[in-house]
Design a protein around this motif. Sequence first.
Motif, short mmCIF file in Angstrom:
data_model
loop_
_atom_site.label_atom_id
_atom_site.label_comp_id
_atom_site.label_asym_id
_atom_site.label_seq_id
_atom_site.Cartn_x
_atom_site.Cartn_y
_atom_site.Cartn_z
N MET A 53 8.87 2.31 8.97
CA MET A 53 8.61 1.46 9.91
C MET A 53 7.29 0.65 9.73
O MET A 53 7.03 -0.62 10.01
CB MET A 53 8.87 1.68 11.37
CG MET A 53 10.48 1.85 11.73
SD MET A 53 10.62 2.32 13.51
CE MET A 53 9.24 3.30 13.82
N TRP A 54 6.38 1.25 9.18
CA TRP A 54 5.05 0.87 9.06
C TRP A 54 5.23 -0.43 8.00
O TRP A 54 4.17 -1.37 7.84
CB TRP A 54 4.12 1.86 8.49
CG TRP A 54 3.63 2.69 9.56
CD1 TRP A 54 3.96 2.78 10.81
CD2 TRP A 54 3.17 4.07 9.27
NE1 TRP A 54 3.34 3.95 11.40
CE2 TRP A 54 3.02 4.79 10.50
CE3 TRP A 54 2.61 4.58 8.29
CZ2 TRP A 54 2.12 6.01 10.66
CZ3 TRP A 54 1.88 5.95 8.27
CH2 TRP A 54 1.66 6.38 9.43
N ARG A 55 6.26 -0.31 6.83
CA ARG A 55 6.19 -1.20 6.02
C ARG A 55 6.37 -2.63 6.57
O ARG A 55 5.76 -3.73 6.14
CB ARG A 55 7.54 -1.02 5.14
CG ARG A 55 7.11 0.12 4.17
CD ARG A 55 8.43 0.39 3.43
NE ARG A 55 8.46 1.43 2.40
CZ ARG A 55 7.95 1.28 1.38
NH1 ARG A 55 7.71 -0.06 0.79
NH2 ARG A 55 7.90 2.28 0.37
N GLU A 56 6.98 -2.90 7.70
CA GLU A 56 7.18 -4.12 8.45
C GLU A 56 5.95 -4.38 9.50
O GLU A 56 5.49 -5.56 9.76
CB GLU A 56 8.53 -4.27 9.08
CG GLU A 56 9.64 -4.29 7.75
CD GLU A 56 11.11 -4.55 8.44
OE1 GLU A 56 11.04 -5.09 9.64
OE2 GLU A 56 11.72 -4.21 7.79
N ARG A 57 5.87 -3.27 10.23
CA ARG A 57 5.02 -3.36 11.49
C ARG A 57 3.41 -3.25 11.27
O ARG A 57 2.71 -3.46 12.16
CB ARG A 57 5.43 -2.31 12.60
CG ARG A 57 6.87 -2.71 13.16
CD ARG A 57 7.23 -1.52 14.06
NE ARG A 57 8.72 -1.89 14.34
CZ ARG A 57 9.32 -1.13 15.21
NH1 ARG A 57 8.82 -0.23 15.81
NH2 ARG A 57 10.63 -1.55 15.75
N LEU A 61 0.98 -1.05 -0.03
CA LEU A 61 -0.06 -0.03 0.12
C LEU A 61 0.68 1.43 -0.04
O LEU A 61 0.70 2.30 -0.86
CB LEU A 61 -0.87 -0.13 1.14
CG LEU A 61 -1.82 1.20 1.35
CD1 LEU A 61 -2.88 1.52 0.23
CD2 LEU A 61 -2.78 1.12 2.65
N ILE A 62 1.75 1.32 0.95
CA ILE A 62 2.70 2.25 1.05
C ILE A 62 3.51 2.36 -0.60
O ILE A 62 3.61 3.72 -1.05
CB ILE A 62 3.68 2.23 2.00
CG1 ILE A 62 2.96 2.53 3.42
CG2 ILE A 62 4.96 3.28 2.05
CD1 ILE A 62 3.66 1.96 4.65
N LYS A 63 3.82 1.45 -0.84
CA LYS A 63 4.60 1.64 -2.23
C LYS A 63 3.71 2.02 -3.35
O LYS A 63 4.07 2.95 -4.12
CB LYS A 63 4.95 -0.13 -2.74
CG LYS A 63 5.69 0.11 -3.84
CD LYS A 63 6.27 -1.49 -4.03
CE LYS A 63 7.07 -1.68 -5.46
NZ LYS A 63 7.34 -3.07 -5.53
#
Length: 66
Positions: free
Chosen positions: A28-32, A5-7
């Motif tokens: 950090m949201w990409r993983e968490r 989504l961020i991508k």
Amino acid sequence: MHNELIKALGGSGKVSKAIGLNQSTVSMWRERGIAWRYRPLIADMARKAKVKLPDGFLDPGLSDAA
């Protein structure tokens, strides 16, 4: 799922500028996972960009399909 989504929204840099956070926080949201309190802002960005939200993004018990 949040990484994609961020991508799709243009990456950590673009998302962080749009919502006024440090790029490292968004990275950090990409993983968490995206913090719950920022999900409405991210959902708004996604709708404007015509990016599909993952099911349960705003409420874990509901589908976010319009």
